[in-house]
Design a protein around this motif. Sequence first.
Motif, short mmCIF file in Angstrom:
data_model
loop_
_atom_site.label_atom_id
_atom_site.label_comp_id
_atom_site.label_asym_id
_atom_site.label_seq_id
_atom_site.Cartn_x
_atom_site.Cartn_y
_atom_site.Cartn_z
N VAL A 10 124.42 31.56 122.72
CA VAL A 10 123.68 30.38 122.28
C VAL A 10 123.09 30.63 120.89
O VAL A 10 123.18 29.78 120.00
N ILE A 11 122.50 31.79 120.69
CA ILE A 11 121.94 32.14 119.37
C ILE A 11 123.05 32.15 118.32
O ILE A 11 122.87 31.63 117.22
N THR A 12 124.19 32.71 118.66
CA THR A 12 125.33 32.72 117.73
C THR A 12 125.74 31.31 117.36
O THR A 12 125.94 30.99 116.18
N LEU A 13 125.85 30.45 118.35
CA LEU A 13 126.26 29.06 118.11
C LEU A 13 125.25 28.33 117.23
O LEU A 13 125.63 27.64 116.28
N VAL A 14 123.97 28.51 117.51
CA VAL A 14 122.94 27.87 116.70
C VAL A 14 122.95 28.40 115.27
O VAL A 14 122.85 27.64 114.31
N MET A 15 123.13 29.69 115.11
CA MET A 15 123.18 30.28 113.77
C MET A 15 124.40 29.78 112.99
O MET A 15 124.32 29.53 111.78
N LEU A 16 125.53 29.63 113.67
CA LEU A 16 126.71 29.07 113.02
C LEU A 16 126.44 27.64 112.55
O LEU A 16 126.82 27.26 111.44
N GLU A 17 125.79 26.87 113.38
CA GLU A 17 125.47 25.48 113.02
C GLU A 17 124.49 25.44 111.85
O GLU A 17 124.65 24.65 110.93
N VAL A 18 123.48 26.30 111.86
CA VAL A 18 122.53 26.37 110.75
C VAL A 18 123.25 26.79 109.47
O VAL A 18 123.04 26.23 108.39
N GLY A 19 124.14 27.77 109.59
CA GLY A 19 124.93 28.22 108.44
C GLY A 19 125.81 27.12 107.87
O GLY A 19 125.90 26.94 106.65
N MET A 20 126.45 26.37 108.76
CA MET A 20 127.29 25.25 108.31
C MET A 20 126.44 24.19 107.61
O MET A 20 126.84 23.67 106.56
N ALA A 21 125.28 23.87 108.16
CA ALA A 21 124.39 22.89 107.54
C ALA A 21 123.94 23.36 106.16
O ALA A 21 123.90 22.59 105.21
N PHE A 22 123.63 24.65 106.04
CA PHE A 22 123.22 25.22 104.76
C PHE A 22 124.36 25.10 103.73
O PHE A 22 124.14 24.69 102.60
N LEU A 23 125.58 25.45 104.15
CA LEU A 23 126.72 25.36 103.24
C LEU A 23 127.01 23.92 102.84
O LEU A 23 127.32 23.64 101.67
N LYS A 24 126.89 22.99 103.78
CA LYS A 24 127.13 21.57 103.47
C LYS A 24 126.09 21.06 102.48
O LYS A 24 126.40 20.25 101.61
N GLN A 25 124.85 21.55 102.62
CA GLN A 25 123.77 21.13 101.73
C GLN A 25 123.98 21.67 100.32
O GLN A 25 123.65 21.02 99.34
N ARG A 26 124.53 22.87 100.22
CA ARG A 26 124.68 23.54 98.93
C ARG A 26 125.99 23.21 98.20
O ARG A 26 126.07 23.36 97.00
N SER A 27 127.01 22.77 98.95
CA SER A 27 128.32 22.56 98.34
C SER A 27 128.90 21.20 98.72
O SER A 27 129.17 20.93 99.89
#
Length: 149
Positions: free
Chosen positions: A62-79
Motif C-alpha cells: 500500500v505504501i509503495t502504491l501511494v508513493m508511486l501515485e505521489v511520484g506520478m503526481a509530482f512528475l505531472k506537475q513538473r512536466s
Amino acid sequence: MDSVIRMAVIYLFLVAIFRVAGRRTLGEATTFDLLLVLIISETVQQALVKDDSSITHALILVITLVMLEVGMAFLKQRSRLFSALTEGSPVVLVRDGQPQRESLRRERMGDDDILEAARQTHGLARMDQIAHVVLERTGKVSVVPRENA
C-alpha cells in the motif's frame, strides 16, 4: 524488495494500459468497465502478494502504491510532456455544432454519447443546439450550448 518492484511494474503497466484504453473508460464507467477493473485486480493480486499474505507485506505494498501515485503526481506537475503522455489533453468532439468524426472514432464515442451528455447537462435534444463538446482530460464530457438554444 521483490514485492516493491513487482508493485511498481504492475502499477506502471496498468497506467499504460488505461492510458491506451482512453479516458472514456475511466470517465464514464459502465457495469462492464467495473467488472473489468475487478477482474484485473483479482488477476494481479497473486503476482503482488506471492506467498506472503501478512499484514506487514500488505502495508508495504500500500505504501509503495501511494508513493508511486505521489511520484506520478509530482512528475505531472513538473512536466507538461509527462502530463500529456499520462493524461492526454482535451479533445474537441463537436465544433460549431458539427461532430468531429475522426475525434469521435478515436475516442470510441458516437452521436448518442454526445446527445446524452447534452441532455444531462443542459437539457439539449439536438446536435444543432450544441456549439462545442470537449472530452476533458478527466474523461468528463463538457457541452457548450449555442446561445440561441
